[in-house]
Design a protein around this motif. Structure first.
Motif, PDB file in Angstrom:
ATOM      1  N   PHE A   1      -5.376  56.214  -2.281  1.00 23.00           N
ATOM      2  CA  PHE A   1      -3.848  57.082  -1.988  1.00 23.00           C
ATOM      3  C   PHE A   1      -3.741  57.841  -3.514  1.00 23.00           C
ATOM      4  CE2 PHE A   1      -2.626  52.874  -1.284  1.00 23.00           C
ATOM      5  CZ  PHE A   1      -2.504  52.546  -2.779  1.00 23.00           C
ATOM      6  N   SER A   2      -2.988  58.307  -3.156  1.00 24.67           N
ATOM      7  CA  SER A   2      -2.199  59.175  -4.904  1.00 24.67           C
ATOM      8  C   SER A   2      -0.978  58.873  -4.931  1.00 24.67           C
ATOM      9  CB  SER A   2      -2.401  59.661  -5.449  1.00 24.67           C
ATOM     10  OG  SER A   2      -4.127  60.882  -4.732  1.00 24.67           O
TER      11      SER A   2
ATOM     12  N   SER B   1      -2.024  54.994  -7.480  1.00 25.32           N
ATOM     13  CA  SER B   1      -2.870  55.458  -7.013  1.00 25.32           C
ATOM     14  C   SER B   1      -4.320  54.504  -6.551  1.00 25.32           C
ATOM     15  CB  SER B   1      -4.175  57.039  -7.995  1.00 25.32           C
ATOM     16  OG  SER B   1      -2.833  57.796  -8.161  1.00 25.32           O
TER      17      SER B   1
ATOM     18  N   LEU C   1       7.423  56.229  -1.752  1.00 24.89           N
ATOM     19  CA  LEU C   1       6.473  56.490  -2.351  1.00 24.89           C
ATOM     20  C   LEU C   1       5.097  55.659  -2.877  1.00 24.89           C
ATOM     21  CD1 LEU C   1       8.935  58.790  -3.956  1.00 24.89           C
ATOM     22  CD2 LEU C   1       7.075  59.114  -2.024  1.00 24.89           C
ATOM     23  N   ARG C   2       4.414  55.726  -3.192  1.00 25.91           N
ATOM     24  CA  ARG C   2       3.207  54.975  -3.173  1.00 25.91           C
ATOM     25  C   ARG C   2       3.673  54.689  -5.335  1.00 25.91           C
ATOM     26  NH1 ARG C   2       0.298  52.513   0.232  1.00 25.91           N
ATOM     27  NH2 ARG C   2      -0.738  54.149   1.530  1.00 25.91           N
TER      28      ARG C   2
ATOM     29  N   GLU D   1       2.798  60.002  -3.734  1.00 24.64           N
ATOM     30  CA  GLU D   1       2.801  60.895  -2.583  1.00 24.64           C
ATOM     31  C   GLU D   1       3.290  59.548  -1.895  1.00 24.64           C
ATOM     32  OE1 GLU D   1      -1.744  60.903  -1.663  1.00 24.64           O
ATOM     33  OE2 GLU D   1      -1.907  59.334  -0.617  1.00 24.64           O
ATOM     34  N   PRO D   2       3.871  60.290  -0.599  1.00 23.31           N
ATOM     35  CA  PRO D   2       4.777  59.351   0.620  1.00 23.31           C
ATOM     36  C   PRO D   2       3.226  58.527   1.537  1.00 23.31           C
ATOM     37  CG  PRO D   2       4.852  61.486   0.677  1.00 23.31           C
ATOM     38  CD  PRO D   2       4.387  61.602  -0.313  1.00 23.31           C
TER      39      PRO D   2
END
Length: 127
Positions: free
Chosen positions: A26-27, A76, A72-73, A30-31
């Motif tokens: 994941f980044s 990453s 949100l992330r 992003e959600p």
């Protein structure tokens, strides 16, 4: 007592997922609606493109997005090596916390240990 990653595997709905070395899990920004437990391999956590920690089998990550109101992330995650990951969506995470309070404590301990390592590293590097 089970490590958090094994507990994630018990409560997940489907089979673990695999990622090859270098693959983005994941980044940042992003959600996120999934947390992960590392069954095999290593994961690098990056903030603003810089590696801040490396996680190994038994560790969990991505839980922050499940708890934040914006989901949100904050970082990453990239597979450092080929990995097998257990995962939970928010609904199953909350179920696991409700049904297994020790899981919640272990996730909190893991999070606290990670924060402590990062704080010590920051003091060493900037101190």
């Amino acid at each position: 007592m089970l490590e958090p990653a094994r507990t994630v595997a018990i409560f997940q709905f489907s089979s673990p997922v695999t990622f090859v070395a270098g693959e983005i899990i994941f980044s940042q920004g992003e959600p996120g609606n999934i947390m992960y437990g590392i069954i095999e391999g290593e994961i690098e956590i990056l903030v603003d493109g810089k590696i801040v920690e490396t996680l190994a089998a038994g560790d969990v990550f991505g839980e922050g997005a499940l708890l934040r109101p914006d989901h949100l992330r904050a970082s990453s995650a990239i597979a450092k090596s080929d990995c097998k990951l257990a995962f939970l969506d928010r609904e199953r995470f909350l179920f696991a916390v409700q049904e297994t309070p020790l899981f919640a404590l272990e996730v909190m301990r893991s999070y606290s240990d990670r924060l402590r390592r990062l704080s010590q590293r920051f003091v060493t590097e900037c101190g």
